[in-house]
Design an enzyme around this catalytic site. Structure first.
Site, PDB file in Angstrom:
ATOM      1  N   GLU A 156      49.648  56.737  61.035  1.00 25.79           N
ATOM      2  CA  GLU A 156      50.566  55.637  60.674  1.00 25.79           C
ATOM      3  C   GLU A 156      50.615  54.530  61.729  1.00 25.79           C
ATOM      4  O   GLU A 156      51.679  54.110  62.182  1.00 25.79           O
ATOM      5  CB  GLU A 156      51.959  56.233  60.427  1.00 25.79           C
ATOM      6  CG  GLU A 156      51.945  57.319  59.354  1.00 25.79           C
ATOM      7  CD  GLU A 156      53.274  58.032  59.179  1.00 25.79           C
ATOM      8  OE1 GLU A 156      54.265  57.626  59.800  1.00 25.79           O
ATOM      9  OE2 GLU A 156      53.320  59.014  58.418  1.00 25.79           O
ATOM     10  N   GLU A 201      49.003  64.241  51.839  1.00 26.89           N
ATOM     11  CA  GLU A 201      50.419  64.657  51.912  1.00 26.89           C
ATOM     12  C   GLU A 201      51.141  64.439  50.578  1.00 26.89           C
ATOM     13  O   GLU A 201      52.254  63.968  50.520  1.00 26.89           O
ATOM     14  CB  GLU A 201      51.151  63.874  53.015  1.00 26.89           C
ATOM     15  CG  GLU A 201      50.529  63.979  54.398  1.00 26.89           C
ATOM     16  CD  GLU A 201      51.383  63.341  55.478  1.00 26.89           C
ATOM     17  OE1 GLU A 201      52.535  62.957  55.197  1.00 26.89           O
ATOM     18  OE2 GLU A 201      50.922  63.242  56.632  1.00 26.89           O
TER      19      GLU A 201
HETATM   20  O1  G3I Z   1      63.015  72.150  65.226  1.00 23.60           O
HETATM   21  C1  G3I Z   1      64.222  71.372  65.345  1.00 23.60           C
HETATM   22  C2  G3I Z   1      65.444  72.295  65.381  1.00 23.60           C
HETATM   23  O2  G3I Z   1      65.386  73.084  66.562  1.00 23.60           O
HETATM   24  C3  G3I Z   1      66.716  71.454  65.361  1.00 23.60           C
HETATM   25  O3  G3I Z   1      67.849  72.311  65.303  1.00 23.60           O
HETATM   26  C4  G3I Z   1      66.697  70.546  64.128  1.00 23.60           C
HETATM   27  C5  G3I Z   1      67.924  69.679  64.019  1.00 23.60           C
HETATM   28  O4  G3I Z   1      67.839  68.653  64.980  1.00 23.60           O
HETATM   29  O5  G3I Z   1      65.535  69.686  64.202  1.00 23.60           O
HETATM   30  C6  G3I Z   1      64.333  70.448  64.147  1.00 23.60           C
HETATM   31  O6  G3I Z   1      63.223  69.565  64.216  1.00 23.60           O
HETATM   32  C7  G3I Z   1      63.012  68.832  62.998  1.00 23.60           C
HETATM   33  C8  G3I Z   1      61.567  69.104  62.540  1.00 23.60           C
HETATM   34  O7  G3I Z   1      61.259  68.310  61.381  1.00 23.60           O
HETATM   35  C9  G3I Z   1      61.345  70.569  62.200  1.00 23.60           C
HETATM   36  O8  G3I Z   1      62.149  70.925  61.124  1.00 23.60           O
HETATM   37  C10 G3I Z   1      63.167  67.353  63.322  1.00 23.60           C
HETATM   38  O9  G3I Z   1      64.529  67.084  63.613  1.00 23.60           O
HETATM   39  C11 G3I Z   1      62.747  66.535  62.104  1.00 23.60           C
HETATM   40  O10 G3I Z   1      62.732  65.154  62.449  1.00 23.60           O
HETATM   41  C12 G3I Z   1      61.325  66.917  61.689  1.00 23.60           C
HETATM   42  O11 G3I Z   1      61.022  66.184  60.500  1.00 23.60           O
HETATM   43  C13 G3I Z   1      59.611  66.166  60.159  1.00 23.60           C
HETATM   44  C14 G3I Z   1      59.132  64.697  60.193  1.00 23.60           C
HETATM   45  O12 G3I Z   1      57.763  64.619  59.723  1.00 23.60           O
HETATM   46  C15 G3I Z   1      59.164  64.136  61.602  1.00 23.60           C
HETATM   47  O13 G3I Z   1      58.280  64.865  62.436  1.00 23.60           O
HETATM   48  C16 G3I Z   1      59.478  66.719  58.741  1.00 23.60           C
HETATM   49  O14 G3I Z   1      59.790  68.105  58.738  1.00 23.60           O
HETATM   50  C17 G3I Z   1      58.047  66.521  58.240  1.00 23.60           C
HETATM   51  O15 G3I Z   1      57.948  66.901  56.859  1.00 23.60           O
HETATM   52  C18 G3I Z   1      57.652  65.044  58.353  1.00 23.60           C
HETATM   53  O16 G3I Z   1      56.310  64.951  57.977  1.00 23.60           O
HETATM   54  C19 G3I Z   1      55.764  63.609  57.993  1.00 23.60           C
HETATM   55  C20 G3I Z   1      54.332  63.689  58.506  1.00 23.60           C
HETATM   56  O17 G3I Z   1      54.302  64.315  59.781  1.00 23.60           O
HETATM   57  C21 G3I Z   1      53.691  62.305  58.531  1.00 23.60           C
HETATM   58  N1  G3I Z   1      53.756  61.670  57.201  1.00 23.60           N
HETATM   59  C22 G3I Z   1      55.128  61.609  56.625  1.00 23.60           C
HETATM   60  C23 G3I Z   1      55.724  63.018  56.556  1.00 23.60           C
HETATM   61  C24 G3I Z   1      57.087  63.023  55.878  1.00 23.60           C
HETATM   62  O18 G3I Z   1      58.004  62.296  56.639  1.00 23.60           O
END
Ligand code: G3I
Length: 380
Positions: free
Chosen positions: A157, A273
């Site tokens: 991205e 995705e």
């Molecule tokens: O692991 C922590 C946990 O310890 C904590 O308690 C919790 C609450 O703060 O957060 C957890 O981390 C989260 C992580 O997902 C794992 O669940 C992050 O806050 C959260 O921001 C993260 O979101 C991911 C997001 O990318 C950002 O990395 C989504 O699951 C994931 O589906 C999403 O995937 C992205 C691709 O990488 C790129 N393309 C778009 C796609 C959808 O947004």
């Protein structure tokens, strides 16, 4: 659920479709992996390592249906780098072990992104050391799994035309700290670390018929052409394909022209995705499942006309594992139903749509000009 996953047909209560679908076996020759293979495709999912470890039904679907998987979060900077001088590879290692044990290919995601950076990054990374930080990370991570990865999302991205730059690049921390060469540096470092992996540029919104989508496609092609002119080792493009039901706007030809341009640059193409957000649909489950299924079918009937599409992955396995409820919640707060299996691991109408789209590709002429598509590109 033990054994074969069945197409959901009867109403098991609130979480499954009441849409009248005959229960059929969806494993073995009836699996998406097999239908995909017949259409010269890999099929799979973004997976959650904790679910794989602890949820037998979730794991069974991945083992039965996937020929390729990608970690939803386990290989991002935030997961791998608890501190600047420490790596935590536990989840990533276990995922590769699972994949190799089940003869499933693994995509890496991702080596360079403006999101999911660890908390220490903002405090510690600076213009003097960001180049070395990026190169060291890629050499360490891609080097650890060298020869065992299908592909890596090397840069994720990097385009955001709304940031107003002439080159369309996103105002990313990497751009600010390293400069515009960060993309080239990332790909060259990845090639050096793992010459076997397909090095991929991964992007969202390329499938959109909106003005933003058209601008993003143009800026992405401009960036890719510039990289190719400099012999930067980019092997593939990931078109993320996050769709929004109903995907009625626009028409598929713009997407097909974009993909043809990628093919002409020698790039392989992954629909990396896929999911179909039902955020804007009415609450009725049967309606949502039907429209979502129609959008999967329409999009794939268009996109799979491009012969360089070699892999299709959905972003999540079952509806309970989607990130959309956190990122794009429905106004009525109902759980979204964007994927191919419902939250009770029953295959949905969208499963049948994807399977049929794979089968339809079988009869497609290898390089015929795009027929008028049934798919309408979504508006971002
Ligand atoms: O692991 C922590 C946990 O310890 C904590 O308690 C919790 C609450 O703060 O957060 C957890 O981390 C989260 C992580 O997902 C794992 O669940 C992050 O806050 C959260 O921001 C993260 O979101 C991911 C997001 O990318 C950002 O990395 C989504 O699951 C994931 O589906 C999403 O995937 C992205 C691709 O990488 C790129 N393309 C778009 C796609 C959808 O947004």
């Amino acid at each position: 659920m033990a054994g074969a996953a069945m197409l959901s047909g009867c109403s098991h209560g609130p979480q499954t479709s009441t849409h009248p679908l005959p229960g059929i076996d969806v494993t073995g020759k009836a699996s998406l992996r097999e239908h995909a293979a017949n259409a010269r495709l890999l099929f799979g999912f973004a997976v959650n390592t904790a679910q794989l470890r602890s949820n037998r039904s979730y794991r069974a679907i991945v083992e039965q249906q996937a020929s390729i998987i990608v970690p939803e979060n386990a290989m991002k900077w935030r997961a791998l780098r608890p501190s600047m001088d420490r790596y935590d590879f536990e989840d990533a290692d276990s995922l590769l072990t699972f994949a190799e044990k089940n003869r499933i290919k693994l995509r890496g995601h991702n080596l360079c992104w403006h999101q999911s950076l660890p908390d220490w990054f903002a405090a510690s990374a600076n213009a003097a050391d960001a180049h070395r930080l990026l190169v060291d990370h890629i050499r360490t991570v891609a080097g650890r799994y060298a020869g065992r990865m299908h592909s890596w999302d090397v840069v994720n991205e990097a385009i955001n035309t709304r940031d107003g730059r002439a080159d369309g690049l996103r105002n990313s921390p990497w751009l600010r700290l390293v400069g515009t060469d960060y993309i080239e540096i990332a790909f060259r470092s990845a090639r050096e670390a793992d010459p076997a992996a397909l090095l991929t540029y991964n992007e969202y919104g390329l499938e959109s018929a909106s003005p933003d989508g058209a601008e993003k496609r143009a800026a992405t092609l401009q960036m890719l052409r510039r990289l190719k002119q400099r012999n930067v080792p980019v092997d593939a493009i990931g078109i993320q394909s996050h769709l929004h039901a109903p995907s009625t706007q626009g028409a598929g030809p713009e997407l097909l022209r974009f993909m043809a341009s990628c093919r002409e640059m020698g790039l392989e193409i992954f629909l990396s995705e896929m999911d179909v957000s039902d955020r804007d649909l009415s609450a009725a489950i049967d309606t949502r499942d039907r429209v979502v299924a129609e959008d999967y079918r329409g999009f794939l009937n268009t996109a799979l006309q491009e012969r360089r599409v070699t892999a299709v992955l959905t972003w999540g396995v079952d509806d309970a594992s989607t990130s959309l409820n956190a990122e794009q919640p429905r106004k009525d707060r109902l759980a979204q139903r964007p994927l191919l299996f419902d939250s009770r691991y029953q295959a949905k109408p969208s499963f049948a749509s994807v399977r049929d789209a794979f089968d339809a590709r079988l009869g497609a002429a290898p390089a015929r000009a795009a027929a008028p598509s049934t798919f309408r590109l979504p508006r971002l």
